[in-house]
Design a protein around this motif. Structure first.
Motif, PDB file in Angstrom:
ATOM      1  N   ALA A   1       0.806  -1.222   0.000  1.00 33.81           N
ATOM      2  CA  ALA A   1       0.000   0.000   0.000  1.00 33.81           C
ATOM      3  C   ALA A   1       0.836   1.269   0.000  1.00 33.81           C
ATOM      4  O   ALA A   1       0.286   2.374  -0.042  1.00 33.81           O
ATOM      5  N   ALA A   2       2.157   1.150   0.037  1.00 31.85           N
ATOM      6  CA  ALA A   2       3.025   2.332   0.148  1.00 31.85           C
ATOM      7  C   ALA A   2       3.987   2.393  -1.027  1.00 31.85           C
ATOM      8  O   ALA A   2       4.793   1.477  -1.227  1.00 31.85           O
ATOM      9  N   ASP A   3       3.906   3.474  -1.829  1.00 30.53           N
ATOM     10  CA  ASP A   3       4.877   3.664  -2.905  1.00 30.53           C
ATOM     11  C   ASP A   3       6.084   4.433  -2.362  1.00 30.53           C
ATOM     12  O   ASP A   3       6.176   4.719  -1.155  1.00 30.53           O
ATOM     13  N   GLY A   4       7.019   4.797  -3.252  1.00 27.58           N
ATOM     14  CA  GLY A   4       8.238   5.472  -2.811  1.00 27.58           C
ATOM     15  C   GLY A   4       7.991   6.773  -2.068  1.00 27.58           C
ATOM     16  O   GLY A   4       8.484   6.972  -0.945  1.00 27.58           O
ATOM     17  N   PRO A   5       7.230   7.721  -2.649  1.00 23.63           N
ATOM     18  CA  PRO A   5       6.965   8.975  -1.948  1.00 23.63           C
ATOM     19  C   PRO A   5       6.286   8.769  -0.594  1.00 23.63           C
ATOM     20  O   PRO A   5       6.560   9.495   0.359  1.00 23.63           O
ATOM     21  N   ALA A   6       5.422   7.767  -0.493  1.00 22.55           N
ATOM     22  CA  ALA A   6       4.758   7.496   0.786  1.00 22.55           C
ATOM     23  C   ALA A   6       5.775   7.081   1.846  1.00 22.55           C
ATOM     24  O   ALA A   6       5.619   7.391   3.035  1.00 22.55           O
ATOM     25  N   ARG A   7       6.821   6.395   1.424  1.00 21.66           N
ATOM     26  CA  ARG A   7       7.872   6.001   2.370  1.00 21.66           C
ATOM     27  C   ARG A   7       8.569   7.244   2.941  1.00 21.66           C
ATOM     28  O   ARG A   7       8.818   7.330   4.146  1.00 21.66           O
ATOM     29  N   LEU A   8       8.903   8.198   2.055  1.00 22.66           N
ATOM     30  CA  LEU A   8       9.545   9.419   2.545  1.00 22.66           C
ATOM     31  C   LEU A   8       8.604  10.231   3.420  1.00 22.66           C
ATOM     32  O   LEU A   8       9.027  10.867   4.383  1.00 22.66           O
ATOM     33  N   LEU A   9       7.322  10.230   3.089  1.00 25.56           N
ATOM     34  CA  LEU A   9       6.350  10.925   3.942  1.00 25.56           C
ATOM     35  C   LEU A   9       6.317  10.289   5.333  1.00 25.56           C
ATOM     36  O   LEU A   9       6.123  10.984   6.337  1.00 25.56           O
ATOM     37  N   GLY A  10       6.530   8.988   5.392  1.00 24.43           N
ATOM     38  CA  GLY A  10       6.601   8.322   6.685  1.00 24.43           C
ATOM     39  C   GLY A  10       7.794   8.793   7.498  1.00 24.43           C
ATOM     40  O   GLY A  10       7.699   8.987   8.716  1.00 24.43           O
ATOM     41  N   VAL A  11       8.932   8.987   6.832  1.00 22.70           N
ATOM     42  CA  VAL A  11      10.120   9.500   7.518  1.00 22.70           C
ATOM     43  C   VAL A  11       9.850  10.912   8.033  1.00 22.70           C
ATOM     44  O   VAL A  11      10.158  11.246   9.192  1.00 22.70           O
ATOM     45  N   ILE A  12       9.253  11.756   7.192  1.00 26.81           N
ATOM     46  CA  ILE A  12       8.981  13.136   7.583  1.00 26.81           C
ATOM     47  C   ILE A  12       8.010  13.197   8.756  1.00 26.81           C
ATOM     48  O   ILE A  12       8.161  14.020   9.675  1.00 26.81           O
ATOM     49  N   ALA A  13       7.013  12.325   8.756  1.00 27.10           N
ATOM     50  CA  ALA A  13       6.052  12.309   9.858  1.00 27.10           C
ATOM     51  C   ALA A  13       6.740  12.017  11.185  1.00 27.10           C
ATOM     52  O   ALA A  13       6.423  12.628  12.218  1.00 27.10           O
ATOM     53  N   LEU A  14       7.721  11.134  11.170  1.00 30.17           N
ATOM     54  CA  LEU A  14       8.457  10.843  12.396  1.00 30.17           C
ATOM     55  C   LEU A  14       9.352  12.007  12.810  1.00 30.17           C
ATOM     56  O   LEU A  14       9.535  12.274  13.996  1.00 30.17           O
ATOM     57  N   LEU A  15       9.906  12.712  11.832  1.00 34.12           N
ATOM     58  CA  LEU A  15      10.787  13.842  12.154  1.00 34.12           C
ATOM     59  C   LEU A  15      10.030  14.993  12.785  1.00 34.12           C
ATOM     60  O   LEU A  15      10.638  15.877  13.394  1.00 34.12           O
ATOM     61  N   ALA A  16       8.706  15.001  12.636  1.00 32.88           N
ATOM     62  CA  ALA A  16       7.908  16.025  13.321  1.00 32.88           C
ATOM     63  C   ALA A  16       8.112  15.923  14.826  1.00 32.88           C
ATOM     64  O   ALA A  16       8.024  16.928  15.550  1.00 32.88           O
ATOM     65  N   ARG A  17       8.406  14.736  15.318  1.00 30.40           N
ATOM     66  CA  ARG A  17       8.657  14.551  16.749  1.00 30.40           C
ATOM     67  C   ARG A  17      10.012  15.127  17.161  1.00 30.40           C
ATOM     68  O   ARG A  17      10.289  15.268  18.355  1.00 30.40           O
ATOM     69  N   ALA A  18      10.854  15.423  16.155  1.00 30.89           N
ATOM     70  CA  ALA A  18      12.154  16.053  16.419  1.00 30.89           C
ATOM     71  C   ALA A  18      12.131  17.526  16.032  1.00 30.89           C
ATOM     72  O   ALA A  18      13.166  18.135  15.821  1.00 30.89           O
ATOM     73  N   GLY A  19      10.927  18.105  15.903  1.00 24.42           N
ATOM     74  CA  GLY A  19      10.813  19.540  15.671  1.00 24.42           C
ATOM     75  C   GLY A  19      10.691  19.964  14.233  1.00 24.42           C
ATOM     76  O   GLY A  19      10.687  21.164  13.942  1.00 24.42           O
ATOM     77  N   LEU A  20      10.584  19.020  13.282  1.00 22.48           N
ATOM     78  CA  LEU A  20      10.454  19.389  11.873  1.00 22.48           C
ATOM     79  C   LEU A  20       9.010  19.783  11.559  1.00 22.48           C
ATOM     80  O   LEU A  20       8.071  19.073  11.916  1.00 22.48           O
ATOM     81  N   ALA A  21       8.851  20.918  10.889  1.00 25.25           N
ATOM     82  CA  ALA A  21       7.529  21.370  10.438  1.00 25.25           C
ATOM     83  C   ALA A  21       7.700  21.954   9.040  1.00 25.25           C
ATOM     84  O   ALA A  21       7.978  23.141   8.870  1.00 25.25           O
TER      85      ALA A  21
END
Length: 277
Positions: free
Chosen positions: A146-166
């Motif tokens: 259910a996850a293509d390449g861009p969705a994988r990177l979006l998953g990484v970005i979602a986790l980085l929100a916990r490290a202050g990324l917006a």
């Protein structure tokens, strides 16, 4: 909307605020857009340098990320996408970089164990939770229809929100480079970064050092030692990169030499100033 498999682009995410990231970005001698991204800084290419040479998007962004990480002493995450493939490279000064890649269908590339190691390094160097966040990162290394390449990177970005990324609106993996550039241009607080000559670049760099929390410590013998070390490391790196015709590592070597020379010149100027008082 499905992502075109011919879409290519990328951006750099520096684990530092714009004040610290700006001087190193100048040293790349590339036209970039700098945008605040929470506790991070996003750097978006204005052009498409990967179309002008033999390097891929991943190689261009990785070289830039290494140069900025050397210049800021903060981790830099290079996100890239090309021909449906996606991936990231984490650069942290002189430490070994960590990289991972997915194909267009979101299938992990390479052997499983090195991929898990890359996620562990990512979690550790970016201050993520070593249990819960790492578990979610490791899920990205497992097959998921259910996850293509861009969705994988979006998953990484979602986790980085916990490290202050917006990330500002529109700066999303998989977007064409032109659309990404326009989104960065209208982001709140964004600014263009363009090479304006060594003097202005070094003036900006030294201003950051002087005004920063370590400004009082980075003077005298410590500053001279750091400057000498940067020159010693940067000169051979420049020669090696020039022989390989590698613009990314050439930028990193140039950055080290510029920092080292600037630090020594700054120390001499301060010494002369004190002598005239």
């Amino acid at each position: 909307m499905p992502i075109s498999k011919t879409t290519a682009g990328g951006l750099l995410l520096c684990r530092a605020e714009p004040l610290a990231a700006r001087p190193a970005a100048h040293m790349l001698r590339e036209r970039l857009l700098l945008a605040p991204a929470g506790e991070w800084t996003a750097l978006v290419p204005e052009g498409k340098p990967w179309l002008d040479g033999e390097e891929s998007v991943a190689e261009v962004l990785s070289g830039w990320g290494s140069a900025v990480a050397l210049g800021t002493n903060w981790p830099v995450l290079s996100l890239w996408w090309e021909d449906g493939r996606t991936g990231f490279v984490l650069s942290s000064g002189f430490r070994r970089s960590a990289a991972y890649e997915w194909d267009a269908a979101g299938r992990p590339q390479g052997e499983p164990e090195p991929g898990i190691d890359a996620m562990r390094v990512l979690a550790s160097r970016l201050g993520l939770d070593p249990v819960l966040d790492l578990e979610e990162l490791e899920r990205l290394t497992r097959p998921d229809e259910a996850a293509d390449g861009p969705a994988r990177l979006l998953g990484v970005i979602a986790l980085l929100a916990r490290a202050g990324l917006a990330l500002p609106a529109g700066l999303a993996p998989g977007e064409p480079a032109d659309r990404l550039r326009e989104a960065a241009r209208v982001a709140p607080g964004s600014e263009p970064v363009e090479w304006s000559g060594w003097r202005d670049a070094m003036r900006a760099e030294l201003a950051v050092v002087e005004d920063g929390p370590l400004g009082r410590l980075l003077r005298g013998p410590r500053l001279r030692l750091a400057g000498t070390a940067q020159l010693t490391a940067g000169a051979p790196l420049m020669l090696w990169a020039a022989r390989r015709r590698d613009p990314g590592w050439l930028a990193a070597g140039t950055l080290l030499v510029a920092h080292g020379a600037g630090a020594l010149a700054y120390d001499r100027a301060r010494s002369r100033l004190r002598g005239h008082r």
